[in-house]
Every structure is written in structure tokens, then in C-alpha cells.
Enzyme design. Sequence first.
Site, PDB file in Angstrom:
ATOM      1  N   CYS A  34       0.894  -1.123  -0.119  1.00 30.79           N
ATOM      2  CA  CYS A  34      -0.002  -0.115  -0.068  1.00 30.79           C
ATOM      3  C   CYS A  34       1.003   1.228  -0.061  1.00 30.79           C
ATOM      4  O   CYS A  34       1.574   1.654  -0.881  1.00 30.79           O
ATOM      5  CB  CYS A  34      -1.048   0.201   1.369  1.00 30.79           C
ATOM      6  N   HIS A  55      -3.566  -5.953   0.992  1.00 30.26           N
ATOM      7  CA  HIS A  55      -2.535  -6.129   2.431  1.00 30.26           C
ATOM      8  C   HIS A  55      -2.659  -7.376   2.858  1.00 30.26           C
ATOM      9  O   HIS A  55      -3.295  -7.932   3.235  1.00 30.26           O
ATOM     10  CB  HIS A  55      -3.441  -5.236   3.383  1.00 30.26           C
ATOM     11  N   GLU A  95      -0.750  -8.463   4.880  1.00 33.98           N
ATOM     12  CA  GLU A  95      -0.394  -8.599   6.535  1.00 33.98           C
ATOM     13  C   GLU A  95      -1.884  -8.830   7.037  1.00 33.98           C
ATOM     14  O   GLU A  95      -1.702  -9.236   8.521  1.00 33.98           O
ATOM     15  CB  GLU A  95       0.361  -7.484   6.927  1.00 33.98           C
TER      16      GLU A  95
END
Lengths: 80, 217
Positions: free
Chosen positions: B85, B192, B194
Site C-alpha cells: 500500500c 494488504h 498482512e
Amino acid sequence: MIGVTVVVRGKDGILDPQGGSIERSLTTLGYTVGGVRAGKVFDLVIDAPDATTAEATAREIAERVLANPLMERYDVTVHA
Amino acid sequence: MRVGVVTFPGTCDDRDARRAVELCGGVAVTLWHGSNDLDDVDGVFLPGGFSYGDHLRCGALARFSPVMGAISAFAAAGGPVLGVCNGFQVLCEAGLLPGVLRANHHGRFNCLEADLVVERASAWTGAFSAGDTIRVPLKHGEGAWYASDDDLRELEAAGQVLLRYADDVNGATGRVAGVCNAEGNVFGLMPHPEHAVEALIGSTDGRAIVSGVLSGG
């Protein structure tokens, strides 16, 4: 100290959603507008001995920092 | 493997990134934007957020921070670097990855779970292979990756496009979601990974990507 104005615009053909939003709002307000492109204006005060040097520094700053040459172009005006 | 997770002023996903690194078997090390000391890490994770308030352009000011000088040298020496991002935006602005991120074509903020198509097998996509679809959340206003058509063709020919959106969610050139450098050790993407490391919250597909920074990119 020499004043320099740098105007950064999207390159021709690069999509500009912000300009598009403004254009739609203007249409809603009843204006007949053929196009709106949004950009950025930077007024710099540069410590330089003459206008030529100030312009060169401003161009370097524009190229390196203020504009991303992949999608933006810029114009420099020196207020000598 | 020790993975440095960078915190810039305005970074907000660094905590999730550190947790994901640990879940994937690494040791997370906090790196501060104002320091050029990478603390002998084996990999670097640039997380999401709004570094320097997204002022000027997303990622444009973070690239001049002291830590980025050290990361550029680390990447040039072959060290694995993952940007997610805002981290992806920083890597593009720094010239470590091709292209640039710009406003979504529809003018709205995206917050959704995206289906991503794996373009080819790589160290950044783990056990997934070409044509597999993975699900990873994304959240961005300026997430449309842009490159000229000629540049995109060159990147495709060189195998640098690793992930594409299954649907056109933001107007990215060629629906590109993630791209790596020519050497393959630097990878960036807008979604994302994560946030997709635990089945409890919907997907573990992100583990493959986070693990890329552990396996050396």
C-alpha cells in the site's frame, strides 16, 4: 531572494478523477463546462544570484520532488 | 530471519506487519524513518499508512527520509524488500519499483476483499502458481498503478507483473496489483497481505506474500 511559481499538471491523457468530480459539480450548478483539469501550484522563494539560476534550481526541484514525470508535467515562472 | 518494519510519521499498518512477520516465523524489528541504521536485518517490510500525511503525492516525501537511503542500498545489494500500500507507493516514488500510484479511477476510496490472480510462481507468491486466485483485503484512495502501455508490455515480457486484480477495482493499468523489480528482490502491491494471515478473519492467503520477505525475495 527570487520568487518562482511552479505549476504541476497531469500529462495529457492521464485520467484526472478530481477534475472530473469538479466538472460534474459545475454541471449540477448549471454551468456549461467542456472540461476541468485539477493541478497544483507551488510558490517558491529561492536564494539565487539571478533569475537564470533561480529558474534552473526551480526546474531541478520540480523534476526531482514536485512532479512525478511519469504522470505529470510542470511550468516554471520566475518573478524577477 | 530478522525483518525490519519501517515506521514513518503517518504509518498505521506497522503493528499488523510486525505481527504478520512473527506469525510467518520471522523476528520483527522496528525501523525508524529518521535513522539510516537497518539494524542488520535480513529483509525490509514497508507497511501501509499515510506517510508524511500523503502530502505532495503518496510516498513522495517518505522517499527522501534517511531510512530510505539505507533501504535503497540494501535493495541494490540484493536484500529482499516488500512494500504494501503506502509502502508500495514509496518504493515507486523512490524508483525502486516501476510505475506510480494515482487516484482510483472512480474517485472513491476502496475498502474490500479483492480477488487477485497470480501471474507466475515466484518467491513472493509461495506455493501459489500461475492462474491461482488469492483473496487479500485492500483499502486505498490512490491505488491505481500507472505505467505507459509500452512500459507495461516490457514489464510483462520480463515477468515483473506478479499479481493482477480479477476485477477492475481501481483503474490500474493492466489491472496490475503487484509488481517486482527486474532482479526480483523488491516487490510491492496495493492489497494488504498482512491483513490476511489468520483464518479467523477470512483469509490466510497473505502468508505466502509476507513469507517472501523471509525467504529472500
